[in-house]
Design an enzyme around this catalytic site. Structure first.
Site, mmCIF file in Angstrom:
data_model
loop_
_atom_site.group_PDB
_atom_site.id
_atom_site.type_symbol
_atom_site.label_atom_id
_atom_site.label_comp_id
_atom_site.label_asym_id
_atom_site.label_seq_id
_atom_site.Cartn_x
_atom_site.Cartn_y
_atom_site.Cartn_z
ATOM 1 N N ILE A 1 -7.447 7.556 -1.261
ATOM 2 C CA ILE A 1 -7.265 6.103 -1.299
ATOM 3 C C ILE A 1 -8.073 5.592 -0.123
ATOM 4 O O ILE A 1 -7.975 6.112 0.987
ATOM 5 C CB ILE A 1 -5.770 5.704 -1.227
ATOM 6 C CG1 ILE A 1 -5.606 4.174 -1.120
ATOM 7 C CG2 ILE A 1 -5.020 6.396 -0.114
ATOM 8 C CD1 ILE A 1 -4.136 3.702 -1.228
ATOM 9 N N SER A 2 -8.923 4.590 -0.361
ATOM 10 C CA SER A 2 -9.849 4.141 0.682
ATOM 11 C C SER A 2 -9.126 3.510 1.853
ATOM 12 O O SER A 2 -7.984 3.066 1.753
ATOM 13 C CB SER A 2 -10.824 3.111 0.102
ATOM 14 O OG SER A 2 -11.402 3.584 -1.075
ATOM 15 N N GLN A 3 -9.865 3.448 2.963
ATOM 16 C CA GLN A 3 -9.385 2.796 4.182
ATOM 17 C C GLN A 3 -9.209 1.298 3.894
ATOM 18 O O GLN A 3 -10.091 0.669 3.291
ATOM 19 C CB GLN A 3 -10.473 3.016 5.228
ATOM 20 C CG GLN A 3 -10.213 2.449 6.558
ATOM 21 C CD GLN A 3 -11.478 2.476 7.405
ATOM 22 O OE1 GLN A 3 -12.487 3.087 7.043
ATOM 23 N NE2 GLN A 3 -11.423 1.815 8.538
ATOM 24 N N PRO A 4 -8.083 0.701 4.305
ATOM 25 C CA PRO A 4 -7.848 -0.721 4.006
ATOM 26 C C PRO A 4 -8.990 -1.648 4.427
ATOM 27 O O PRO A 4 -9.340 -2.561 3.677
ATOM 28 C CB PRO A 4 -6.572 -1.041 4.785
ATOM 29 C CG PRO A 4 -5.863 0.266 4.890
ATOM 30 C CD PRO A 4 -6.925 1.319 4.960
ATOM 31 N N ARG B 1 0.833 -1.217 0.000
ATOM 32 C CA ARG B 1 0.000 0.000 0.000
ATOM 33 C C ARG B 1 0.863 1.260 0.000
ATOM 34 O O ARG B 1 0.437 2.310 -0.488
ATOM 35 C CB ARG B 1 -0.946 -0.013 1.214
ATOM 36 C CG ARG B 1 -2.013 1.098 1.178
ATOM 37 C CD ARG B 1 -3.059 0.883 2.255
ATOM 38 N NE ARG B 1 -4.154 1.839 2.178
ATOM 39 C CZ ARG B 1 -4.300 2.895 2.982
ATOM 40 N NH1 ARG B 1 -3.401 3.132 3.927
ATOM 41 N NH2 ARG B 1 -5.324 3.707 2.837
#
Ligand code: SAH
Length: 216
Positions: A62-65, A36
């Site tokens: 970028i989205s939360q994992p 990431r």
């Protein structure tokens, strides 16, 4: 004990995904394998393994994992699947998908983001991902039908034309609701009788906007 190849923050990353309920081993492996830190802005590298969304270029995120892992798990991917992603952003979600299916077509309305994501995905040899500069509200007819569709920008409603791009027994996941507040993740299953909708969890995504962005 943390090993040389597994830094502690990466171990915590996996642990927190498991704790929050991600149990699909293939998804967990993909989350472990995709770096990431390559997808965040250079100044945010130190935060890449935290479970939070981060700002990227063009005012996007970028989205939360956890949300990436959760949406991926809910797609129930199989190795033969062809997948459409709307909202390439950094390319991180596309890289995760690429490890779990046959082909990913990912659409992004900002040229800068599409170009950067394409470069990263090439670097990681995600050869089964094609990044298209385009509008996810207007998927080119030539792109065909998809076993799975994942939308990673908030839509006020899911366009019927997008649902029609699902193969029989296909699944679509999208955040649906007002822009700039919480939305609900909706899972739509295409059955022989029609489209079955199931609300999943509340999420917060940047809005899906029509047309290719005029800014770069
Ligand atoms: N999946 C991304 C995060 C997406 S952020 C990742 O893993 O990093 C949402 C993205 O959707 C933004 O980059 C935004 O520009 C894009 N987007 C918004 N509306 C769109 C549309 N109509 N077509 C294609 N992309 C769109």
């Amino acid at each position: 004990m943390p090993s040389a190849t597994q830094p502690p923050e990466k171990m915590m990353f996996q642990l927190s995904l498991r704790r929050r309920g991600i149990s699909d081993q293939a998804v967990l492996h993909a989350m472990e394998a995709v770096p990431r830190d390559l997808f965040v802005e250079p100044e945010d590298r130190a935060y890449a393994w935290r479970d939070s969304a981060l700002a990227i270029a063009c005012g996007q995120t970028i989205s939360q994992p956890f949300v990436v892992a959760y949406m991926t798990e809910q797609l129930q991917l199989r190795p033969g699947h062809r997948v459409l992603e709307i909202g390439t952003g950094s390319g991180y979600q596309a890289a995760i998908l690429s490890r779990l299916c046959r082909q990913v077509i990912s659409m992004e309305r900002f040229k800068t983001l599409a170009d950067r994501a394409r470069n990263r995905l090439e670097q990681l040899r995600c050869d089964n991902v094609e990044v298209l500069l385009g509008d996810g509200f207007d998927v080119p007819a030539g792109a065909g039908q998809f076993d799975r569709i994942i939308v990673t920008a908030a839509m006020r409603e899911i366009p019927q034309a997008l649902l029609e791009r699902l193969e029989p027994d296909g699944i679509l996941i999208a955040p649906v609701g007002p822009q700039h507040s919480a939305q609900t993740l909706i899972r739509v299953h295409r059955t022989k009788d029609g489209f079955e909708r199931k609300p999943l969890v509340d999420v917060r995504f940047v809005p899906a906007l029509p047309g290719i962005a005029r800014e770069l």
